[in-house]
Design a protein around this motif. Structure first.
Motif, PDB file in Angstrom:
ATOM      1  N   ARG A 197       0.826  -1.218   0.000  1.00 53.15           N
ATOM      2  CA  ARG A 197       0.000   0.000   0.000  1.00 53.15           C
ATOM      3  C   ARG A 197       0.854   1.259   0.000  1.00 53.15           C
ATOM      4  NH1 ARG A 197      -5.719  -0.501   0.148  1.00 53.15           N
ATOM      5  NH2 ARG A 197      -5.403   1.734  -0.006  1.00 53.15           N
ATOM      6  N   LEU A 198       2.119   1.119   0.379  1.00 53.12           N
ATOM      7  CA  LEU A 198       3.059   2.243   0.372  1.00 53.12           C
ATOM      8  C   LEU A 198       3.978   2.197  -0.840  1.00 53.12           C
ATOM      9  CD1 LEU A 198       3.903   2.177   4.161  1.00 53.12           C
ATOM     10  CD2 LEU A 198       2.555   3.915   2.972  1.00 53.12           C
ATOM     11  N   GLY A 199       3.758   1.219  -1.731  1.00 55.38           N
ATOM     12  CA  GLY A 199       4.586   1.104  -2.923  1.00 55.38           C
ATOM     13  C   GLY A 199       5.816   0.242  -2.757  1.00 55.38           C
ATOM     14  N   VAL A 200       5.936  -0.459  -1.638  1.00 55.98           N
ATOM     15  CA  VAL A 200       7.079  -1.336  -1.398  1.00 55.98           C
ATOM     16  C   VAL A 200       6.835  -2.651  -2.121  1.00 55.98           C
ATOM     17  CG1 VAL A 200       8.450  -2.546   0.339  1.00 55.98           C
ATOM     18  CG2 VAL A 200       7.529  -0.269   0.825  1.00 55.98           C
ATOM     19  N   VAL A 218       9.284   0.453   4.643  1.00 58.10           N
ATOM     20  CA  VAL A 218       7.933   0.754   5.127  1.00 58.10           C
ATOM     21  C   VAL A 218       7.976   1.894   6.143  1.00 58.10           C
ATOM     22  CG1 VAL A 218       6.034  -0.147   6.544  1.00 58.10           C
ATOM     23  CG2 VAL A 218       6.896  -1.478   4.617  1.00 58.10           C
ATOM     24  N   THR A 219       8.921   1.878   7.050  1.00 58.53           N
ATOM     25  CA  THR A 219       9.020   2.928   8.065  1.00 58.53           C
ATOM     26  C   THR A 219       9.258   4.287   7.422  1.00 58.53           C
ATOM     27  OG1 THR A 219       9.837   1.331   9.684  1.00 58.53           O
ATOM     28  CG2 THR A 219      10.233   3.660  10.168  1.00 58.53           C
ATOM     29  N   ALA A 220      10.189   4.368   6.494  1.00 60.64           N
ATOM     30  CA  ALA A 220      10.474   5.645   5.830  1.00 60.64           C
ATOM     31  C   ALA A 220       9.293   6.121   4.989  1.00 60.64           C
ATOM     32  CB  ALA A 220      11.726   5.515   4.963  1.00 60.64           C
ATOM     33  N   LEU A 221       8.688   5.216   4.230  1.00 54.85           N
ATOM     34  CA  LEU A 221       7.575   5.620   3.362  1.00 54.85           C
ATOM     35  C   LEU A 221       6.315   5.935   4.144  1.00 54.85           C
ATOM     36  CD1 LEU A 221       8.224   3.214   0.368  1.00 54.85           C
ATOM     37  CD2 LEU A 221       8.709   5.678   0.508  1.00 54.85           C
ATOM     38  N   LEU A 222       6.083   5.230   5.247  1.00 58.76           N
ATOM     39  CA  LEU A 222       4.950   5.571   6.102  1.00 58.76           C
ATOM     40  C   LEU A 222       5.177   6.944   6.741  1.00 58.76           C
ATOM     41  CD1 LEU A 222       2.229   4.838   7.347  1.00 58.76           C
ATOM     42  CD2 LEU A 222       3.487   3.671   9.185  1.00 58.76           C
ATOM     43  N   MET A 237       3.706  12.647   6.946  1.00 55.65           N
ATOM     44  CA  MET A 237       4.083  14.051   6.733  1.00 55.65           C
ATOM     45  C   MET A 237       3.196  14.710   5.681  1.00 55.65           C
ATOM     46  SD  MET A 237       8.222  13.692   6.907  1.00 55.65           S
ATOM     47  CE  MET A 237       8.562  15.410   6.543  1.00 55.65           C
ATOM     48  N   ASP A 238       2.786  13.966   4.676  1.00 57.52           N
ATOM     49  CA  ASP A 238       1.868  14.510   3.675  1.00 57.52           C
ATOM     50  C   ASP A 238       0.568  14.969   4.316  1.00 57.52           C
ATOM     51  OD1 ASP A 238       3.689  13.963   1.624  1.00 57.52           O
ATOM     52  OD2 ASP A 238       2.682  12.096   1.031  1.00 57.52           O
ATOM     53  N   VAL A 239       0.170  14.305   5.392  1.00 62.50           N
ATOM     54  CA  VAL A 239      -1.098  14.606   6.060  1.00 62.50           C
ATOM     55  C   VAL A 239      -0.949  15.691   7.120  1.00 62.50           C
ATOM     56  CG1 VAL A 239      -2.902  13.628   7.552  1.00 62.50           C
ATOM     57  CG2 VAL A 239      -2.046  12.309   5.613  1.00 62.50           C
ATOM     58  N   PHE A 283      12.442  14.005   0.593  1.00 62.09           N
ATOM     59  CA  PHE A 283      13.739  13.471   1.004  1.00 62.09           C
ATOM     60  C   PHE A 283      13.625  11.993   1.385  1.00 62.09           C
ATOM     61  CE2 PHE A 283      15.740  12.563   5.226  1.00 62.09           C
ATOM     62  CZ  PHE A 283      16.947  12.090   4.744  1.00 62.09           C
ATOM     63  N   LEU A 284      12.645  11.666   2.220  1.00 62.89           N
ATOM     64  CA  LEU A 284      12.500  10.263   2.644  1.00 62.89           C
ATOM     65  C   LEU A 284      12.245   9.341   1.455  1.00 62.89           C
ATOM     66  CD1 LEU A 284      10.383  10.705   5.886  1.00 62.89           C
ATOM     67  CD2 LEU A 284      12.795  10.045   5.730  1.00 62.89           C
ATOM     68  N   ARG A 285      11.394   9.759   0.546  1.00 63.43           N
ATOM     69  CA  ARG A 285      11.103   8.925  -0.632  1.00 63.43           C
ATOM     70  C   ARG A 285      12.341   8.751  -1.505  1.00 63.43           C
ATOM     71  NH1 ARG A 285       5.990  11.982  -0.132  1.00 63.43           N
ATOM     72  NH2 ARG A 285       4.458  10.440   0.576  1.00 63.43           N
TER      73      ARG A 285
END
Length: 180
Positions: free
Chosen positions: A49-52, A115-119, A124-126, A166-168
């Protein structure tokens, strides 16, 4: 806790409406969701769901804790302890954090780091904020050239501050791995 951790620094408390949006996001990415208190969530994140992608997905949903901390949300003492030894964050990121969000994985596979970085980026988007990513010394030369890096510091330890972008970008960079 044996997995990676990331932190989002916040300049102010998260408004109630944004907390609802955060909750909706976390429910959407999770196979299992428990709200321990407003702002603290036990999740079983579906990595896809996070693209992983990748072989690690066979391990199933990833156990993660997302915890909003600071006055009015709880864990004030944890927030204060985590920030006691920080560099002058106001100088580095433009504000002194009053609240934070910890994203904590309970496993330590390659998938858990992604998963931790993308979550964290999705959170942060929210709700906004600035990612506070502790680094190994050998990661600093890689990270400084990534988009969305706001600042880095080596004292008291190597840290990069940056945006969700940056995280992505970091997840896709050679040598990516969050500290545990």
């Amino acid at each position: 806790m044996s997995g990676p951790v990331s932190v989002i620094e916040l300049a102010r408390a998260v408004p109630a409406e944004a907390v609802r949006w955060l909750r909706d996001l976390l429910v959407d990415v999770s196979a299992g969701f428990e709200e321990k208190r407003v702002g603290e969530y036990d999740l079983h994140v579906r990595a896809e769901r996070l693209g992983v992608t990748g072989a690690g997905l066979l391990e199933g949903p990833r156990p993660i804790l997302v915890s909003l901390m600071g006055p009015g949300f709880g864990d004030e003492s944890t927030f204060e302890a985590e920030h006691a030894d920080e560099a002058d964050q106001e100088r580095l990121i433009g504000f002194a954090p009053t609240h934070a969000v910890d994203v904590i994985a309970f496993c330590d596979s390659e998938v858990d780091h992604a998963v931790t970085a993308l979550l964290t980026a999705a959170v942060m988007d929210v709700i906004g904020g600035v990612a506070n990513a502790e680094l190994r010394a050998d990661q600093v030369p890689i990270v400084v050239s990534l988009p969305g890096v706001l600042a880095t510091t080596a004292d008291p330890g190597a840290v990069a501050y940056g945006s969700a972008e940056f995280l992505r970008a970091w997840v896709g960079a050679p040598g990516f791995r969050l500290l545990t």
